[in-house]
Design a protein around this motif. Structure first.
Motif, PDB file in Angstrom:
ATOM      1  N   LEU A 186       0.826  -1.211   0.000  1.00  0.00           N
ATOM      2  CA  LEU A 186       0.000   0.000   0.000  1.00  0.00           C
ATOM      3  C   LEU A 186       0.862   1.264   0.000  1.00  0.00           C
ATOM      4  O   LEU A 186       0.587   2.220  -0.723  1.00  0.00           O
ATOM      5  CB  LEU A 186      -0.948  -0.005   1.203  1.00  0.00           C
ATOM      6  CG  LEU A 186      -1.947   1.147   1.233  1.00  0.00           C
ATOM      7  CD1 LEU A 186      -2.854   1.121   0.002  1.00  0.00           C
ATOM      8  CD2 LEU A 186      -2.798   1.089   2.489  1.00  0.00           C
ATOM      9  N   LEU A 187       1.921   1.267   0.816  1.00  0.00           N
ATOM     10  CA  LEU A 187       2.804   2.446   0.858  1.00  0.00           C
ATOM     11  C   LEU A 187       3.446   2.682  -0.508  1.00  0.00           C
ATOM     12  O   LEU A 187       3.514   3.814  -0.994  1.00  0.00           O
ATOM     13  CB  LEU A 187       3.912   2.258   1.907  1.00  0.00           C
ATOM     14  CG  LEU A 187       3.502   2.341   3.382  1.00  0.00           C
ATOM     15  CD1 LEU A 187       4.704   2.059   4.274  1.00  0.00           C
ATOM     16  CD2 LEU A 187       2.912   3.709   3.697  1.00  0.00           C
ATOM     17  N   GLY A 188       3.938   1.584  -1.130  1.00  0.00           N
ATOM     18  CA  GLY A 188       4.571   1.720  -2.440  1.00  0.00           C
ATOM     19  C   GLY A 188       3.576   2.184  -3.481  1.00  0.00           C
ATOM     20  O   GLY A 188       3.860   3.080  -4.289  1.00  0.00           O
ATOM     21  N   LEU A 226       2.692   5.900  -2.782  1.00  0.00           N
ATOM     22  CA  LEU A 226       3.797   6.806  -3.129  1.00  0.00           C
ATOM     23  C   LEU A 226       3.876   6.994  -4.642  1.00  0.00           C
ATOM     24  O   LEU A 226       3.940   8.122  -5.141  1.00  0.00           O
ATOM     25  CB  LEU A 226       5.118   6.222  -2.623  1.00  0.00           C
ATOM     26  CG  LEU A 226       6.344   6.997  -3.086  1.00  0.00           C
ATOM     27  CD1 LEU A 226       6.664   8.113  -2.095  1.00  0.00           C
ATOM     28  CD2 LEU A 226       7.557   6.104  -3.258  1.00  0.00           C
ATOM     29  N   TYR A 227       3.865   5.883  -5.362  1.00  0.00           N
ATOM     30  CA  TYR A 227       4.058   5.944  -6.810  1.00  0.00           C
ATOM     31  C   TYR A 227       2.883   6.673  -7.466  1.00  0.00           C
ATOM     32  O   TYR A 227       3.068   7.497  -8.367  1.00  0.00           O
ATOM     33  CB  TYR A 227       4.208   4.515  -7.362  1.00  0.00           C
ATOM     34  CG  TYR A 227       4.645   4.458  -8.798  1.00  0.00           C
ATOM     35  CD1 TYR A 227       5.950   4.789  -9.155  1.00  0.00           C
ATOM     36  CD2 TYR A 227       3.758   4.082  -9.797  1.00  0.00           C
ATOM     37  CE1 TYR A 227       6.363   4.734 -10.482  1.00  0.00           C
ATOM     38  CE2 TYR A 227       4.150   4.030 -11.123  1.00  0.00           C
ATOM     39  CZ  TYR A 227       5.452   4.353 -11.456  1.00  0.00           C
ATOM     40  OH  TYR A 227       5.850   4.315 -12.774  1.00  0.00           O
ATOM     41  N   HIS A 228       1.681   6.399  -7.002  1.00  0.00           N
ATOM     42  CA  HIS A 228       0.493   7.019  -7.602  1.00  0.00           C
ATOM     43  C   HIS A 228       0.438   8.527  -7.313  1.00  0.00           C
ATOM     44  O   HIS A 228       0.178   9.323  -8.203  1.00  0.00           O
ATOM     45  CB  HIS A 228      -0.756   6.336  -7.038  1.00  0.00           C
ATOM     46  CG  HIS A 228      -2.035   6.861  -7.599  1.00  0.00           C
ATOM     47  ND1 HIS A 228      -2.425   6.656  -8.906  1.00  0.00           N
ATOM     48  CD2 HIS A 228      -3.028   7.611  -7.039  1.00  0.00           C
ATOM     49  CE1 HIS A 228      -3.590   7.235  -9.121  1.00  0.00           C
ATOM     50  NE2 HIS A 228      -3.972   7.821  -8.006  1.00  0.00           N
ATOM     51  N   HIS A 229       0.715   8.899  -6.086  1.00  0.00           N
ATOM     52  CA  HIS A 229       0.555  10.312  -5.715  1.00  0.00           C
ATOM     53  C   HIS A 229       1.770  11.164  -6.049  1.00  0.00           C
ATOM     54  O   HIS A 229       1.643  12.344  -6.356  1.00  0.00           O
ATOM     55  CB  HIS A 229       0.229  10.440  -4.225  1.00  0.00           C
ATOM     56  CG  HIS A 229      -1.163  10.021  -3.906  1.00  0.00           C
ATOM     57  ND1 HIS A 229      -2.267  10.714  -4.330  1.00  0.00           N
ATOM     58  CD2 HIS A 229      -1.638   8.954  -3.233  1.00  0.00           C
ATOM     59  CE1 HIS A 229      -3.375  10.108  -3.934  1.00  0.00           C
ATOM     60  NE2 HIS A 229      -3.009   9.022  -3.268  1.00  0.00           N
ATOM     61  N   GLN A 230       2.969  10.564  -5.960  1.00  0.00           N
ATOM     62  CA  GLN A 230       4.174  11.401  -6.091  1.00  0.00           C
ATOM     63  C   GLN A 230       4.925  11.200  -7.396  1.00  0.00           C
ATOM     64  O   GLN A 230       5.788  12.002  -7.729  1.00  0.00           O
ATOM     65  CB  GLN A 230       5.156  11.110  -4.941  1.00  0.00           C
ATOM     66  CG  GLN A 230       4.560  11.116  -3.557  1.00  0.00           C
ATOM     67  CD  GLN A 230       4.089  12.498  -3.132  1.00  0.00           C
ATOM     68  OE1 GLN A 230       4.541  13.507  -3.674  1.00  0.00           O
ATOM     69  NE2 GLN A 230       3.171  12.548  -2.188  1.00  0.00           N
ATOM     70  N   GLN A 285       9.576  10.884   1.470  1.00  0.00           N
ATOM     71  CA  GLN A 285       8.233  10.789   0.882  1.00  0.00           C
ATOM     72  C   GLN A 285       7.485   9.573   1.413  1.00  0.00           C
ATOM     73  O   GLN A 285       6.279   9.634   1.652  1.00  0.00           O
ATOM     74  CB  GLN A 285       8.324  10.720  -0.658  1.00  0.00           C
ATOM     75  CG  GLN A 285       8.796  12.006  -1.315  1.00  0.00           C
ATOM     76  CD  GLN A 285       7.764  13.136  -1.252  1.00  0.00           C
ATOM     77  OE1 GLN A 285       6.654  12.946  -0.766  1.00  0.00           O
ATOM     78  NE2 GLN A 285       8.158  14.317  -1.709  1.00  0.00           N
ATOM     79  N   LEU A 286       8.206   8.465   1.561  1.00  0.00           N
ATOM     80  CA  LEU A 286       7.565   7.272   2.134  1.00  0.00           C
ATOM     81  C   LEU A 286       7.112   7.566   3.566  1.00  0.00           C
ATOM     82  O   LEU A 286       6.012   7.189   3.977  1.00  0.00           O
ATOM     83  CB  LEU A 286       8.535   6.079   2.125  1.00  0.00           C
ATOM     84  CG  LEU A 286       8.702   5.362   0.782  1.00  0.00           C
ATOM     85  CD1 LEU A 286       9.886   4.387   0.832  1.00  0.00           C
ATOM     86  CD2 LEU A 286       7.428   4.610   0.383  1.00  0.00           C
ATOM     87  N   ALA A 287       7.980   8.245   4.314  1.00  0.00           N
ATOM     88  CA  ALA A 287       7.638   8.580   5.705  1.00  0.00           C
ATOM     89  C   ALA A 287       6.420   9.503   5.732  1.00  0.00           C
ATOM     90  O   ALA A 287       5.529   9.367   6.584  1.00  0.00           O
ATOM     91  CB  ALA A 287       8.828   9.226   6.396  1.00  0.00           C
ATOM     92  N   ARG A 288       6.358  10.427   4.771  1.00  0.00           N
ATOM     93  CA  ARG A 288       5.200  11.324   4.709  1.00  0.00           C
ATOM     94  C   ARG A 288       3.918  10.541   4.403  1.00  0.00           C
ATOM     95  O   ARG A 288       2.849  10.837   4.927  1.00  0.00           O
ATOM     96  CB  ARG A 288       5.431  12.393   3.644  1.00  0.00           C
ATOM     97  CG  ARG A 288       4.327  13.415   3.627  1.00  0.00           C
ATOM     98  CD  ARG A 288       4.660  14.574   2.764  1.00  0.00           C
ATOM     99  NE  ARG A 288       4.374  14.282   1.364  1.00  0.00           N
ATOM    100  CZ  ARG A 288       4.241  15.221   0.436  1.00  0.00           C
ATOM    101  NH1 ARG A 288       4.412  16.494   0.762  1.00  0.00           N
ATOM    102  NH2 ARG A 288       3.976  14.908  -0.795  1.00  0.00           N
ATOM    103  N   THR A 289       4.063   9.517   3.549  1.00  0.00           N
ATOM    104  CA  THR A 289       2.902   8.683   3.232  1.00  0.00           C
ATOM    105  C   THR A 289       2.419   7.961   4.489  1.00  0.00           C
ATOM    106  O   THR A 289       1.215   7.905   4.770  1.00  0.00           O
ATOM    107  CB  THR A 289       3.279   7.655   2.131  1.00  0.00           C
ATOM    108  OG1 THR A 289       3.876   8.351   1.052  1.00  0.00           O
ATOM    109  CG2 THR A 289       2.065   6.898   1.638  1.00  0.00           C
TER     110      THR A 289
END
Ligand SMILES: Cc1ncc(COP(=O)(O)O)c(C=O)c1O
Length: 400
Positions: free
Chosen positions: A110-112, A115-119, A277-281
């Motif tokens: 889910l995190l990956g 991240l990929y979809h939003h950023q 960015q992952l941490a922000r997610t």
């Protein structure tokens, strides 16, 4: 009028629904081969000695329940990264992997995905093997993707149609997430061979695709090192990609929700940015991960004695599954079933048995053997007491 008045009940999750049905079955012969959970020869989910040791130490010297950082517990991240990429590997030494603690493999996916979809690529879709773990599609759709399928399982050849797989992946739009199973493919039990990783990596790189490797079963196919082979081959080939790793299965910490998302980047500078960015997610989705499982996993991975004990326990689980595959095949052959030799060629927790939906329903209704309607049977739930009943039941519904 309730604000939820218009809400319909969600459809049943097929696996959890099957477990409910199993729990209500009062027949003493019942066997649940539906859910993907390893059980020991007594039919119990094991508490690994290595895990129990750390749990006891934690109980004797308890920590306060403080928050972990958004990126999770750093000693855990480091240990989890080394387990996946190799302690002395180039990606670890160069610092070009961004690792963040996750809620097991599902949370890492889910995190990956998020991240990929939003950023990175809001319009990109995702493709996964046909068939795949059903939650892959649900999870990516929930994260905002359109999802599709690349050909994988070859029913006729009882294996993988690699040429068709490559053709479908080659045809995907640049940027598409290509979801791959590192080992113990769920549900088929058929994995790519090491010789196939290179040609696959070439197509992924040529087409500018975004590989996402799901490593949920490290240690359950050939070994902890071997099962990370696809990940390591992709890293050596210079791909940038994502990896979801989990300690649910190999530490039998299903409820511990302990895993990690790893983003393999071009260099350490890029990895440092991706990590923020992952941490922000994480922060936006659930703020921070729980510390107990991460403490247990990191302690086991970094203490030489505990580590050696754990590696032995993983090998024990792997060998027990292989032994049960052989026992099931032997018992089936004794019953006159001759077309299931693939059971010992498949690896990991599952066997894609080739049984039809009707046969699976008969197994359940007449013989109290529960598997998924698509024919998937969990080999890790077989034991010396139920294997004969499972074999005679399969033979009864499947005699050709
Ligand atoms: C292929 C695959 N990926 C990921 C998972 C996620 O498991 P967990 O979230 O417990 O790590 C599973 C669990 O069954 C799985 O089969």
């Amino acid at each position: 009028m309730s604000i939820f008045a218009g809400l319909e009940a969600a459809p049943n999750d097929p696996i959890f629904h099957l477990t409910d049905q199993f729990n209500q079955d009062t027949d003493p012969r019942k066997v649940n081969l539906g859910v993907g959970v390893y059980q020991d020869d007594n039919g119990k989910v094991p508490l690994l000695k290595s895990v129990e040791t750390v749990q006891r130490r934690m109980a004797e010297d308890p920590d306060p329940w403080t928050y972990l950082p958004m990126r999770g517990w750093e000693p855990f991240n480091e240990a989890a990264q080394k387990l996946v990429f190799g302690a002395d590997s180039e990606p670890v030494a160069s610092g070009r992997v961004a690792t963040v603690q996750s809620l097991s493999g599902t949370g890492a996916l889910l995190l990956g995905a998020d991240l990929y979809h939003h950023q990175v690529a809001p319009d990109a879709g995702m493709i996964a093997s046909g068939p795949t773990w059903a939650n892959h599609h649900s999870l990516f759709r929930y994260a905002g993707y359109e999802t599709g399928t690349y050909r994988y399982y070859d029913d006729a050849g009882q294996g993988i149609d690699f040429e068709a797989m490559l053709a479908d992946i080659r045809a995907a739009d640049p940027g598409t997430v290509v979801l791959l199973h590192a080992c113990c493919h769920n549900p088929t039990g058929y994995d790519l061979s090491p010789e196939q990783w290179g040609p696959l990596a070439e197509v992924l790189a040529d087409r500018g695709l975004a590989p996402f490797v799901d490593l949920a079963y490290e240690g359950f196919s050939h070994g902890l090192e071997e099962d990370a082979g696809m990940v390591r081959a992709f890293a050596s080939a210079g791909l940038s990609f994502l990896v979801a790793s989990s300690f649910s299965k190999n530490m039998a910490m299903y409820g511990g929700r302990t895993g990690a998302i790893h983003a393999v980047c071009a260099d350490a500078d890029e990895a440092a940015r991706v990590k923020t960015q992952l941490a922000r997610t994480v922060r936006s989705l659930y703020s921070n991960a729980p510390f107990q499982g991460a403490t247990i996993a990191a302690t086991i991975l970094t203490d030489p004695d505990l580590r050696a004990g754990w590696e032995g326990e993983v090998a024990g689980m792997r060998m027990r599954i292989a032994g049960m595959r052989a026992a099931l095949l032997g018992a089936l052959e004794a019953e006159g079933v001759e077309d299931m030799g693939f059971i010992t060629r498949q690896t990991g927790m599952f066997s894609f048995s080739g049984l039809s939906r009707d046969e699976m329903v008969r197994l359940r209704n007449e013989f109290h053997v529960y598997g998924l309607d698509n024919g998937r049977l969990c080999m890790a739930a077989l034991n010396s007491r139920n294997v004969d009943h499972v074999a005679t039941s399969i033979a009864a519904v499947h005699k050709r």
